[in-house]
Design a protein around this motif. Structure first.
Motif, PDB file in Angstrom:
ATOM      1  N   PRO A 130     -15.523 -48.494-101.053  1.00 42.13           N
ATOM      2  CA  PRO A 130     -15.865 -49.599-102.015  1.00 42.13           C
ATOM      3  C   PRO A 130     -16.697 -48.805-103.144  1.00 42.13           C
ATOM      4  O   PRO A 130     -17.551 -47.775-102.912  1.00 42.13           O
ATOM      5  N   GLU A 131     -16.576 -49.423-104.558  1.00 44.23           N
ATOM      6  CA  GLU A 131     -17.040 -48.631-105.710  1.00 44.23           C
ATOM      7  C   GLU A 131     -18.639 -48.843-105.601  1.00 44.23           C
ATOM      8  O   GLU A 131     -19.127 -47.780-106.002  1.00 44.23           O
ATOM      9  N   LYS A 132     -19.200 -49.800-104.871  1.00 43.94           N
ATOM     10  CA  LYS A 132     -20.561 -50.081-104.946  1.00 43.94           C
ATOM     11  C   LYS A 132     -21.377 -49.008-104.205  1.00 43.94           C
ATOM     12  O   LYS A 132     -22.245 -48.418-104.745  1.00 43.94           O
ATOM     13  N   LYS A 133     -20.552 -48.272-103.082  1.00 44.58           N
ATOM     14  CA  LYS A 133     -21.338 -47.258-102.367  1.00 44.58           C
ATOM     15  C   LYS A 133     -21.204 -45.914-103.382  1.00 44.58           C
ATOM     16  O   LYS A 133     -22.230 -45.262-103.504  1.00 44.58           O
ATOM     17  N   LEU A 134     -20.173 -45.744-104.194  1.00 45.14           N
ATOM     18  CA  LEU A 134     -20.144 -44.557-104.967  1.00 45.14           C
ATOM     19  C   LEU A 134     -21.197 -44.517-106.020  1.00 45.14           C
ATOM     20  O   LEU A 134     -21.834 -43.698-106.341  1.00 45.14           O
ATOM     21  N   MET A 177     -27.335 -42.205 -97.155  1.00 41.41           N
ATOM     22  CA  MET A 177     -26.234 -42.848 -97.969  1.00 41.41           C
ATOM     23  C   MET A 177     -25.007 -42.352 -97.769  1.00 41.41           C
ATOM     24  O   MET A 177     -24.034 -43.237 -97.576  1.00 41.41           O
ATOM     25  N   GLN A 178     -24.951 -41.176 -97.217  1.00 42.49           N
ATOM     26  CA  GLN A 178     -23.605 -40.405 -97.017  1.00 42.49           C
ATOM     27  C   GLN A 178     -23.026 -40.833 -95.483  1.00 42.49           C
ATOM     28  O   GLN A 178     -22.067 -41.334 -95.399  1.00 42.49           O
ATOM     29  N   GLN A 179     -23.883 -41.061 -94.869  1.00 45.25           N
ATOM     30  CA  GLN A 179     -23.644 -41.474 -93.187  1.00 45.25           C
ATOM     31  C   GLN A 179     -23.399 -42.845 -93.416  1.00 45.25           C
ATOM     32  O   GLN A 179     -22.336 -43.608 -92.609  1.00 45.25           O
ATOM     33  N   ALA A 180     -24.006 -43.970 -94.390  1.00 43.36           N
ATOM     34  CA  ALA A 180     -23.541 -45.245 -94.232  1.00 43.36           C
ATOM     35  C   ALA A 180     -22.402 -45.218 -95.144  1.00 43.36           C
ATOM     36  O   ALA A 180     -21.526 -46.213 -94.918  1.00 43.36           O
ATOM     37  N   SER A 181     -22.021 -44.497 -95.929  1.00 40.50           N
ATOM     38  CA  SER A 181     -20.552 -44.524 -96.865  1.00 40.50           C
ATOM     39  C   SER A 181     -19.547 -44.030 -95.881  1.00 40.50           C
ATOM     40  O   SER A 181     -18.362 -44.562 -95.913  1.00 40.50           O
ATOM     41  N   GLU A 182     -19.845 -43.294 -95.136  1.00 41.34           N
ATOM     42  CA  GLU A 182     -18.735 -42.850 -94.030  1.00 41.34           C
ATOM     43  C   GLU A 182     -18.170 -44.047 -93.191  1.00 41.34           C
ATOM     44  O   GLU A 182     -17.122 -44.198 -92.679  1.00 41.34           O
ATOM     45  N   GLN A 183     -19.285 -44.881 -92.895  1.00 39.22           N
ATOM     46  CA  GLN A 183     -18.954 -46.227 -91.971  1.00 39.22           C
ATOM     47  C   GLN A 183     -18.152 -47.221 -92.787  1.00 39.22           C
ATOM     48  O   GLN A 183     -17.561 -47.948 -92.116  1.00 39.22           O
ATOM     49  N   THR A 208     -15.836 -27.724-118.083  1.00 37.26           N
ATOM     50  CA  THR A 208     -15.529 -28.204-116.903  1.00 37.26           C
ATOM     51  C   THR A 208     -14.202 -27.683-116.235  1.00 37.26           C
ATOM     52  O   THR A 208     -14.138 -27.589-115.259  1.00 37.26           O
ATOM     53  N   GLY A 209     -13.330 -27.482-117.111  1.00 36.69           N
ATOM     54  CA  GLY A 209     -12.009 -27.173-116.813  1.00 36.69           C
ATOM     55  C   GLY A 209     -12.192 -25.842-116.414  1.00 36.69           C
ATOM     56  O   GLY A 209     -11.279 -25.382-115.217  1.00 36.69           O
ATOM     57  N   ILE A 210     -13.016 -24.918-116.963  1.00 36.10           N
ATOM     58  CA  ILE A 210     -13.027 -23.363-116.670  1.00 36.10           C
ATOM     59  C   ILE A 210     -13.734 -23.410-115.151  1.00 36.10           C
ATOM     60  O   ILE A 210     -13.364 -22.673-114.413  1.00 36.10           O
ATOM     61  N   VAL A 211     -14.775 -24.193-115.162  1.00 35.43           N
ATOM     62  CA  VAL A 211     -15.796 -23.996-113.815  1.00 35.43           C
ATOM     63  C   VAL A 211     -14.666 -24.664-112.776  1.00 35.43           C
ATOM     64  O   VAL A 211     -14.604 -24.165-111.373  1.00 35.43           O
ATOM     65  N   SER A 212     -13.959 -25.699-112.842  1.00 35.75           N
ATOM     66  CA  SER A 212     -13.014 -26.156-111.765  1.00 35.75           C
ATOM     67  C   SER A 212     -12.081 -25.197-111.634  1.00 35.75           C
ATOM     68  O   SER A 212     -11.468 -25.177-110.093  1.00 35.75           O
ATOM     69  N   LYS A 213     -11.452 -24.420-112.333  1.00 34.66           N
ATOM     70  CA  LYS A 213     -10.665 -23.445-111.953  1.00 34.66           C
ATOM     71  C   LYS A 213     -11.054 -22.373-111.360  1.00 34.66           C
ATOM     72  O   LYS A 213     -10.430 -21.781-110.191  1.00 34.66           O
ATOM     73  N   ALA A 214     -12.353 -21.858-111.640  1.00 38.58           N
ATOM     74  CA  ALA A 214     -12.960 -20.803-110.883  1.00 38.58           C
ATOM     75  C   ALA A 214     -13.429 -21.313-109.324  1.00 38.58           C
ATOM     76  O   ALA A 214     -13.256 -20.399-108.466  1.00 38.58           O
ATOM     77  N   VAL A 215     -13.992 -22.434-109.221  1.00 41.18           N
ATOM     78  CA  VAL A 215     -14.301 -22.842-107.982  1.00 41.18           C
ATOM     79  C   VAL A 215     -13.173 -23.376-107.162  1.00 41.18           C
ATOM     80  O   VAL A 215     -13.395 -23.223-105.881  1.00 41.18           O
ATOM     81  N   GLY A 216     -12.261 -23.934-107.536  1.00 39.18           N
ATOM     82  CA  GLY A 216     -11.079 -24.280-106.911  1.00 39.18           C
ATOM     83  C   GLY A 216     -11.204 -25.959-106.288  1.00 39.18           C
ATOM     84  O   GLY A 216     -12.257 -26.389-106.402  1.00 39.18           O
ATOM     85  N   ASN A 217     -10.342 -26.056-105.382  1.00 33.57           N
ATOM     86  CA  ASN A 217     -10.278 -27.445-104.767  1.00 33.57           C
ATOM     87  C   ASN A 217     -11.439 -27.459-103.514  1.00 33.57           C
ATOM     88  O   ASN A 217     -11.559 -26.406-102.905  1.00 33.57           O
ATOM     89  N   LYS A 218     -12.127 -28.529-103.424  1.00 31.73           N
ATOM     90  CA  LYS A 218     -12.669 -28.669-102.263  1.00 31.73           C
ATOM     91  C   LYS A 218     -12.383 -29.558-101.299  1.00 31.73           C
ATOM     92  O   LYS A 218     -11.931 -30.752-101.803  1.00 31.73           O
ATOM     93  N   SER A 219     -12.587 -29.334-100.093  1.00 34.78           N
ATOM     94  CA  SER A 219     -11.932 -30.365 -99.023  1.00 34.78           C
ATOM     95  C   SER A 219     -13.300 -31.031 -98.418  1.00 34.78           C
ATOM     96  O   SER A 219     -14.391 -30.325 -97.935  1.00 34.78           O
ATOM     97  N   HIS A 220     -12.957 -32.211 -98.326  1.00 34.70           N
ATOM     98  CA  HIS A 220     -14.028 -33.291 -97.720  1.00 34.70           C
ATOM     99  C   HIS A 220     -13.462 -33.593 -96.227  1.00 34.70           C
ATOM    100  O   HIS A 220     -12.307 -33.816 -96.154  1.00 34.70           O
ATOM    101  N   LYS A 221     -14.455 -33.787 -95.580  1.00 32.31           N
ATOM    102  CA  LYS A 221     -14.083 -34.314 -93.986  1.00 32.31           C
ATOM    103  C   LYS A 221     -14.601 -35.544 -93.828  1.00 32.31           C
ATOM    104  O   LYS A 221     -16.057 -35.740 -94.020  1.00 32.31           O
ATOM    105  N   TRP A 222     -13.947 -36.597 -93.264  1.00 30.43           N
ATOM    106  CA  TRP A 222     -14.491 -37.633 -92.824  1.00 30.43           C
ATOM    107  C   TRP A 222     -13.819 -38.040 -91.425  1.00 30.43           C
ATOM    108  O   TRP A 222     -12.973 -37.562 -90.770  1.00 30.43           O
ATOM    109  N   ALA A 223     -14.575 -39.237 -90.908  1.00 31.18           N
ATOM    110  CA  ALA A 223     -14.049 -39.683 -89.698  1.00 31.18           C
ATOM    111  C   ALA A 223     -14.299 -41.428 -89.791  1.00 31.18           C
ATOM    112  O   ALA A 223     -15.132 -41.771 -90.513  1.00 31.18           O
TER     113      ALA A 223
END
Length: 156
Positions: A74-78, A135-141, A41-56
């Motif tokens: 809320p944790e329930k949504k996750l 679910m992503q649309q609902a979680s953004e709200q 996991t550490g090797i893959v995360s180093k290769a992929v790098g940080n990902k940026s998420h966009k919300w409103a």
């Protein structure tokens, strides 16, 4: 409630309040782990790098672009989101294997069983993707602004 730090990228006014566009860096705990160099996991995360998420989100508070804010989800949504994304394809894979085994159990049906399992898994991935989009649309709200931390500090 899970919290994260986000940067305000844009603010527009609407009838409901201020529509705040956010950018949030995905962070893994691998940078703090002692076995990060030998862990897959550490090797893959180093290769992929940080990902940026966009919300409103919509808020009544005054914020401006560049400010750091703390947001909550809320944790329930996750947990619901993770359950759909991980469990549906696995369950469909097993159902496809059982279905293929019951239909092609006699003779040289092993290839058909494997094909049936993978086709059902592909259907499960498609279904999980469709459900996760809704679910992503609902979680953004459900994202809430907890507090405004302030302007970024320039070091230089």
């Amino acid at each position: 409630m899970m919290t994260a730090l986000a940067t305000v990228t844009a603010v527009t006014e609407s009838k409901q309040g201020n529509v705040v566009e956010l950018s949030c860096q995905q962070q893994s705990s691998c940078s703090h782990c002692s076995s990060k160099s030998s862990c897959g996991t550490g090797i893959v995360s180093k290769a992929v790098g940080n990902k940026s998420h966009k919300w409103a989100l919509i808020t009544q508070k005054k914020v401006k672009p560049g400010q750091m804010i703390e947001i909550g989800l809320p944790e329930k949504k996750l947990l619901q989101f993770a359950s759909v994304v991980y469990l549906i394809p696995i369950v469909m894979l097993m159902l496809g294997g059982f279905l293929g085994e019951s239909l092609f159990a006699s003779g040289d049906g092993e290839g058909w069983v494997i094909l049936s399992a993978f086709l059902c898994m592909a259907a499960g991935i498609w279904l999980a993707r469709k459900l996760s989009e809704k679910m992503q649309q609902a979680s953004e709200q459900a994202i809430t602004l907890i507090r405004v931390l302030g302007d970024p500090v320039d070091i230089g």
